[in-house]
Design a protein around this motif. Structure first.
Motif, PDB file in Angstrom:
ATOM      1  N   ARG A  34       6.056 -70.632   7.747  1.00 57.15           N
ATOM      2  CA  ARG A  34       5.422 -72.037   7.758  1.00 57.15           C
ATOM      3  C   ARG A  34       3.712 -71.700   8.419  1.00 57.15           C
ATOM      4  O   ARG A  34       3.257 -72.795   8.427  1.00 57.15           O
ATOM      5  CB  ARG A  34       6.022 -73.062   8.829  1.00 57.15           C
ATOM      6  CG  ARG A  34       7.344 -73.230   8.019  1.00 57.15           C
ATOM      7  CD  ARG A  34       8.391 -74.040   9.013  1.00 57.15           C
ATOM      8  NE  ARG A  34       9.169 -74.919   8.341  1.00 57.15           N
ATOM      9  CZ  ARG A  34      10.574 -75.437   8.787  1.00 57.15           C
ATOM     10  NH1 ARG A  34      10.636 -75.326  10.130  1.00 57.15           N
ATOM     11  NH2 ARG A  34      11.059 -76.345   8.214  1.00 57.15           N
ATOM     12  N   GLY A  54       6.797 -77.929   4.395  1.00 53.82           N
ATOM     13  CA  GLY A  54       7.098 -78.517   3.110  1.00 53.82           C
ATOM     14  C   GLY A  54       7.691 -79.941   3.069  1.00 53.82           C
ATOM     15  O   GLY A  54       7.546 -80.825   2.235  1.00 53.82           O
ATOM     16  N   GLY A  55       8.359 -80.196   4.252  1.00 55.53           N
ATOM     17  CA  GLY A  55       9.034 -81.505   4.350  1.00 55.53           C
ATOM     18  C   GLY A  55       8.055 -82.728   4.638  1.00 55.53           C
ATOM     19  O   GLY A  55       8.360 -83.837   4.595  1.00 55.53           O
ATOM     20  N   GLY A  85      12.255 -87.136  10.712  1.00 59.67           N
ATOM     21  CA  GLY A  85      13.167 -86.491  11.509  1.00 59.67           C
ATOM     22  C   GLY A  85      12.790 -84.887  11.694  1.00 59.67           C
ATOM     23  O   GLY A  85      11.880 -84.419  11.002  1.00 59.67           O
ATOM     24  N   THR A  96      16.441 -90.179   6.967  1.00 60.47           N
ATOM     25  CA  THR A  96      14.771 -90.220   7.397  1.00 60.47           C
ATOM     26  C   THR A  96      14.106 -90.060   6.110  1.00 60.47           C
ATOM     27  O   THR A  96      14.564 -89.541   4.938  1.00 60.47           O
ATOM     28  CB  THR A  96      14.373 -89.305   8.287  1.00 60.47           C
ATOM     29  OG1 THR A  96      14.986 -87.866   7.947  1.00 60.47           O
ATOM     30  CG2 THR A  96      14.654 -89.514   9.774  1.00 60.47           C
ATOM     31  N   SER A 134      18.861 -86.296   8.754  1.00 59.45           N
ATOM     32  CA  SER A 134      18.033 -85.699   7.817  1.00 59.45           C
ATOM     33  C   SER A 134      18.270 -86.551   6.738  1.00 59.45           C
ATOM     34  O   SER A 134      17.134 -86.681   5.848  1.00 59.45           O
ATOM     35  CB  SER A 134      18.560 -84.165   7.579  1.00 59.45           C
ATOM     36  OG  SER A 134      17.835 -83.598   6.638  1.00 59.45           O
ATOM     37  N   VAL A 172      20.689 -79.343   8.755  1.00 53.60           N
ATOM     38  CA  VAL A 172      20.590 -79.620   7.276  1.00 53.60           C
ATOM     39  C   VAL A 172      21.705 -80.471   6.655  1.00 53.60           C
ATOM     40  O   VAL A 172      22.887 -79.978   7.282  1.00 53.60           O
ATOM     41  CB  VAL A 172      20.433 -78.309   6.442  1.00 53.60           C
ATOM     42  CG1 VAL A 172      20.176 -78.773   4.825  1.00 53.60           C
ATOM     43  CG2 VAL A 172      19.121 -77.464   6.907  1.00 53.60           C
ATOM     44  N   THR A 201      15.176 -82.059  13.153  1.00 48.13           N
ATOM     45  CA  THR A 201      16.319 -81.750  13.463  1.00 48.13           C
ATOM     46  C   THR A 201      17.013 -80.387  12.967  1.00 48.13           C
ATOM     47  O   THR A 201      16.235 -79.757  12.377  1.00 48.13           O
ATOM     48  CB  THR A 201      17.572 -82.738  12.574  1.00 48.13           C
ATOM     49  OG1 THR A 201      18.870 -82.483  12.925  1.00 48.13           O
ATOM     50  CG2 THR A 201      17.325 -82.707  11.225  1.00 48.13           C
ATOM     51  N   CYS A 218      11.460 -88.219   5.720  1.00 47.92           N
ATOM     52  CA  CYS A 218      11.016 -86.903   5.548  1.00 47.92           C
ATOM     53  C   CYS A 218      11.144 -86.385   6.975  1.00 47.92           C
ATOM     54  O   CYS A 218      11.540 -86.867   7.830  1.00 47.92           O
ATOM     55  CB  CYS A 218       9.479 -86.859   4.965  1.00 47.92           C
ATOM     56  SG  CYS A 218       8.413 -87.653   6.197  1.00 47.92           S
ATOM     57  N   GLY A 219      10.782 -84.936   7.074  1.00 47.57           N
ATOM     58  CA  GLY A 219      11.095 -84.538   8.230  1.00 47.57           C
ATOM     59  C   GLY A 219      11.023 -82.877   8.393  1.00 47.57           C
ATOM     60  O   GLY A 219      10.453 -82.121   7.258  1.00 47.57           O
ATOM     61  N   VAL A 220      11.162 -82.150   9.254  1.00 44.55           N
ATOM     62  CA  VAL A 220      11.182 -80.690   9.369  1.00 44.55           C
ATOM     63  C   VAL A 220      12.710 -80.317  10.018  1.00 44.55           C
ATOM     64  O   VAL A 220      13.083 -80.766  11.037  1.00 44.55           O
ATOM     65  CB  VAL A 220      10.301 -80.460  10.589  1.00 44.55           C
ATOM     66  CG1 VAL A 220      10.008 -79.067  10.676  1.00 44.55           C
ATOM     67  CG2 VAL A 220       8.705 -81.078   9.970  1.00 44.55           C
ATOM     68  N   HIS A 221      13.250 -79.395   9.401  1.00 44.82           N
ATOM     69  CA  HIS A 221      14.391 -78.727   9.773  1.00 44.82           C
ATOM     70  C   HIS A 221      13.836 -77.740  10.886  1.00 44.82           C
ATOM     71  O   HIS A 221      12.957 -77.004  10.420  1.00 44.82           O
ATOM     72  CB  HIS A 221      15.144 -78.188   8.739  1.00 44.82           C
ATOM     73  CG  HIS A 221      15.725 -79.128   8.004  1.00 44.82           C
ATOM     74  ND1 HIS A 221      15.686 -79.312   6.366  1.00 44.82           N
ATOM     75  CD2 HIS A 221      16.842 -80.140   8.205  1.00 44.82           C
ATOM     76  CE1 HIS A 221      16.319 -80.392   6.190  1.00 44.82           C
ATOM     77  NE2 HIS A 221      17.128 -80.938   7.096  1.00 44.82           N
TER      78      HIS A 221
HETATM   79  C1  UD1 Z   1      12.805 -75.960   2.095  1.00 39.51           C
HETATM   80  C2  UD1 Z   1      14.096 -75.466   2.248  1.00 39.51           C
HETATM   81  C3  UD1 Z   1      14.065 -74.160   2.688  1.00 39.51           C
HETATM   82  C4  UD1 Z   1      13.279 -73.010   1.716  1.00 39.51           C
HETATM   83  C5  UD1 Z   1      11.767 -73.669   1.702  1.00 39.51           C
HETATM   84  C6  UD1 Z   1      11.058 -72.934   0.626  1.00 39.51           C
HETATM   85  C7  UD1 Z   1      16.131 -76.701   2.524  1.00 39.51           C
HETATM   86  C8  UD1 Z   1      16.955 -77.540   3.538  1.00 39.51           C
HETATM   87  N1  UD1 Z   1      14.974 -76.338   2.932  1.00 39.51           N
HETATM   88  O1  UD1 Z   1      12.287 -75.898   3.658  1.00 39.51           O
HETATM   89  O2  UD1 Z   1      15.575 -73.426   2.307  1.00 39.51           O
HETATM   90  O3  UD1 Z   1      13.207 -71.899   2.101  1.00 39.51           O
HETATM   91  O4  UD1 Z   1      11.903 -74.986   1.372  1.00 39.51           O
HETATM   92  O5  UD1 Z   1       9.816 -73.539   0.301  1.00 39.51           O
HETATM   93  O6  UD1 Z   1      16.547 -76.699   1.394  1.00 39.51           O
HETATM   94  N2  UD1 Z   1      13.790 -83.707   5.755  1.00 39.51           N
HETATM   95  C9  UD1 Z   1      14.262 -84.967   5.956  1.00 39.51           C
HETATM   96  N3  UD1 Z   1      14.477 -85.482   7.449  1.00 39.51           N
HETATM   97  C10 UD1 Z   1      14.671 -84.366   8.252  1.00 39.51           C
HETATM   98  C11 UD1 Z   1      14.275 -82.974   7.885  1.00 39.51           C
HETATM   99  C12 UD1 Z   1      14.016 -82.804   6.925  1.00 39.51           C
HETATM  100  O7  UD1 Z   1      13.950 -86.000   5.433  1.00 39.51           O
HETATM  101  O8  UD1 Z   1      14.977 -84.583   9.530  1.00 39.51           O
HETATM  102  C13 UD1 Z   1      13.678 -83.482   4.398  1.00 39.51           C
HETATM  103  C14 UD1 Z   1      12.005 -82.757   4.134  1.00 39.51           C
HETATM  104  O9  UD1 Z   1      11.205 -84.031   4.338  1.00 39.51           O
HETATM  105  C15 UD1 Z   1      12.217 -82.125   3.097  1.00 39.51           C
HETATM  106  C16 UD1 Z   1      13.706 -81.510   3.076  1.00 39.51           C
HETATM  107  O10 UD1 Z   1      14.378 -82.277   3.962  1.00 39.51           O
HETATM  108  O11 UD1 Z   1      12.063 -82.923   1.763  1.00 39.51           O
HETATM  109  C17 UD1 Z   1      13.751 -80.071   3.709  1.00 39.51           C
HETATM  110  O12 UD1 Z   1      13.147 -79.959   4.690  1.00 39.51           O
HETATM  111  P1  UD1 Z   1      12.603 -78.409   5.520  1.00 39.51           P
HETATM  112  O13 UD1 Z   1      13.790 -77.783   5.440  1.00 39.51           O
HETATM  113  O14 UD1 Z   1      11.995 -78.765   6.656  1.00 39.51           O
HETATM  114  O15 UD1 Z   1      11.576 -78.136   4.417  1.00 39.51           O
HETATM  115  P2  UD1 Z   1      11.060 -76.833   4.057  1.00 39.51           P
HETATM  116  O16 UD1 Z   1      10.637 -76.147   5.358  1.00 39.51           O
HETATM  117  O17 UD1 Z   1       9.748 -76.936   2.885  1.00 39.51           O
END
Ligand code: UD1
Ligand code: BG6
Ligand code: NA
Length: 365
Positions: free
Chosen positions: A27, A36-37, A127, A140, A137, A132, A129, A142-145
Motif C-alpha cells: 500500500r 485499492g478499496g 468501513g 459499506t 465490509s 473480510v 475493519t 467502500c473501505g479498507v481491510h
Molecule cells: C485487495 C484484496 C487483496 C489483494 C489486493 C491486490 C480482498 C479482500 N482484498 O486488497 O487480497 O491482495 O486487492 O490488489 O480481496 N471494503 C468495503 N468495506 C470495508 C472494507 C473494504 O467495502 O470495510 C471493500 C473495498 O472498497 C474494496 C474491497 O472491499 O472494494 C477490498 O478492500 P481491501 O482488501 O482493503 O482492498 P485492497 O487493499 O485493494
C-alpha cells in the motif's frame, strides 16, 4: 496457537511489528499511498462537507487518534460519534457527509445499526475493519481491510494500532492532491515505513512495565492524562486497564485537568502523564509541574532522553519511548500501556483473554 506466549493478548501485543507490516503491505509505493478499496471514491470524499467517525470501544479510540491527522491532511472537519450515542440522539447525518465506520470484527450491533442509519440518510459509508466478508465490509460503499490477522484476546491490541495506521494511509490518500502538505505527507510516509522497527524497540519495555505493574497492583484507581495526538492514547490506555485488569481507570484530556480532575490528586493516586515530544510538549510540562506541586504520584511517558527535562526533582517514574513522526506517536505510546494492563491483570490473578462480563464482539444492542 499461542506459541511461546501464555495468553493471546500477550501474543497479539508482541505481534505488532508484524501486524503493522501486513497492514501496510503493498500500500506504500514510491512515496505514494495506494488503497485499492478507496481509490474510486477519493474524489467524492474530497468534496464531502464533513467526515464523521463512528465506532465503539477501542475502535472509537482508534478513530479519535486519527482525527487530528485526518483534519490536518484533508482540511475536512471531522466529528466523532460513539455508535450507540448517535442512535440514541438520532444525530444529524447528511448526504454530504462521509461516515467512516471503524470495527475490528465488523459485526458490532451498535456500529451496524449506525451504519444502517447513515445509509438511510444518504451518506457515503466507508468501513475500516479487520474482517473480510463481515457485515460492515459488505454493507459499506467502500473501505479498507486493516489486515492485522485474526485477533482472539477480548481486549483489542494489534487491531488498534493497525486501525490507526490504516486511517493514516486513508488521510494521506485523501490529501494526496494537496500541494501545501506535500513535504508533511512524505515525512509521514517515511515514518510509516520505519514504524514496525520502532514498535519492536518499544516492546523491549516489557520487563519494565511488569515491574511498574507490580507497584500498582493494589491501587484502586489509575488516571491517564493526554492531549492532542495522545488524547486517544489516554482513553485507550485506561480502557485496557479497566477491561482486563479490572481496576478503575480514566483517560482524561490534560487541558481539562484544572476543571475538575485536579481535585482528585493526592500522594496515593497514580497518574500517568503522556508527555512525548510534539506541539503540546510545553503545555504537558506545565501540567506535570502543577501535579507535582500537589504531590501527585506521577508516571511520565516521555521521549527518550527527555526524563530530566520533564521532571528534575527525582519524584517521577518514567516510561521512555522512541520518538516517531508526531501524528504516529500514538501507535508507539499505547504499547507500554498495553503491556502494563497485561501484566497488571496477570499479577492481580484475573483472566486476561476472557475478562469478566465482556465479549469479543457484542452482536446485540
Ligand atoms: C485487495 C484484496 C487483496 C489483494 C489486493 C491486490 C480482498 C479482500 N482484498 O486488497 O487480497 O491482495 O486487492 O490488489 O480481496 N471494503 C468495503 N468495506 C470495508 C472494507 C473494504 O467495502 O470495510 C471493500 C473495498 O472498497 C474494496 C474491497 O472491499 O472494494 C477490498 O478492500 P481491501 O482488501 O482493503 O482492498 P485492497 O487493499 O485493494
Ligand atoms: C467489544 C470488545 O466491547 O467491542 C472491545 O470487548 C471492542 O474490545 C468493542 O473494542 C468494539 O468492537 P469492534 O469489533 O466493533 O471493533
Ligand atoms: Na462494501
Amino acid at each position: 496457537k499461542k506459541g511461546n506466549y501464555d495468553h493471546f493478548m500477550q501474543k497479539e501485543i508482541h505481534e505488532q511489528p508484524h501486524s503493522l507490516t501486513t497492514t501496510m503491505r503493498g500500500r506504500l509505493k514510491d512515496g505514494e499511498v495506494l488503497l485499492g478499496g478507496l481509490k474510486e471514491h477519493l474524489k467524492t470524499i474530497r468534496r464531502c462537507r464533513r467526515v464523521v467517525f463512528i465506532g465503539c470501544g477501542t475502535s472509537y479510540n482508534a478513530a479519535l487518534a486519527a482525527r487530528p491527522f485526518v483534519e490536518e491532511l484533508t482540511g475536512i472537519p471531522v466529528t466523532m460519534e460513539v455508535a450507540s450515542d448517535l442512535l440514541d440522539r438520532q444525530g444529524p447525518i447528511y448526504r454530504e457527509d462521509t461516515a467512516v465506520f471503524v470495527s475490528q470484527s465488523g459485526e458490532t450491533a451498535d456500529t451496524l445499526l449506525a451504519l444502517d442509519y447513515a445509509l438511510e440518510n444518504g451518506a457515503l459509508c466507508v468501513g475500516i475493519t479487520n474482517t473480510v466478508g463481515s457485515t460492515l465490509s459488505r454493507k459499506t460503499h467502500c473501505g479498507v481491510h486493516i489486515n492485522a490477522g485474526c485477533e482472539i484476546g477480548v481486549a483489542s491490541t494489534k487491531a488498534y494500532t493497525s486501525q490507526i495506521v490504516a486511517m493514516a494511509m486513508m488521510a494521506l490518500a485523501i490529501g494526496s492532491d494537496q500541494i501545501s502538505t506535500h513535504a508533511r505527507r512524505n515525512a509521514i510516509i517515511s515514518g510509516l515505513t520505519s514504524l514496525p522497527s520502532f514498535v519492536s524497540e518499544v516492546l523491549k519495555l516489557d520487563a519494565e512495565m511488569k515491574e511498574l505493574a507490580s507497584s500498582l497492583i493494589d491501587s484502586e484507581s489509575l488516571l491517564v492524562f493526554g492531549r492532542g495526538y495522545n488524547y486517544a492514547t489516554a482513553l485507550e490506555g485506561a480502557l485496557k486497564v479497566k477491561e482486563v485488569a479490572l481496576m478503575h481507570s480514566e483517560g482524561m484530556l490534560a487541558g481539562e485537568m484544572k476543571h475538575g480532575p485536579l481535585a482528585l490528586v493526592d500522594e496515593n493516586l497514580p497518574i500517568i502523564v503522556i508527555a512525548t515530544r510534539d506541539a503540546c510538549f510545553s503545555k504537558q510540562q506545565s501540567v506535570i509541574q502543577q501535579l507535582l506541586s500537589r504531590r501527585g504520584r506521577l508516571i511520565v511517558m516521555c521521549s527518550k532522553g527527555d526524563a530530566s527535562d520533564v521532571c528534575s526533582n527525582g519524584s517521577c517514574r518514567f516510561i521512555e519511548v522512541p520518538g516517531v513522526a508526531d501524528c504516529l506517536q500514538p501507535v508507539i505510546n499505547i504499547i507500554p500501556l498495553q503491556l502494563l494492563a497485561y501484566h497488571l491483570t496477570v499479577l492481580r490473578g484475573f483472566n486476561v483473554d476472557q475478562p469478566r462480563n465482556l465479549a469479543k464482539s457484542v452482536t446485540t444492542q
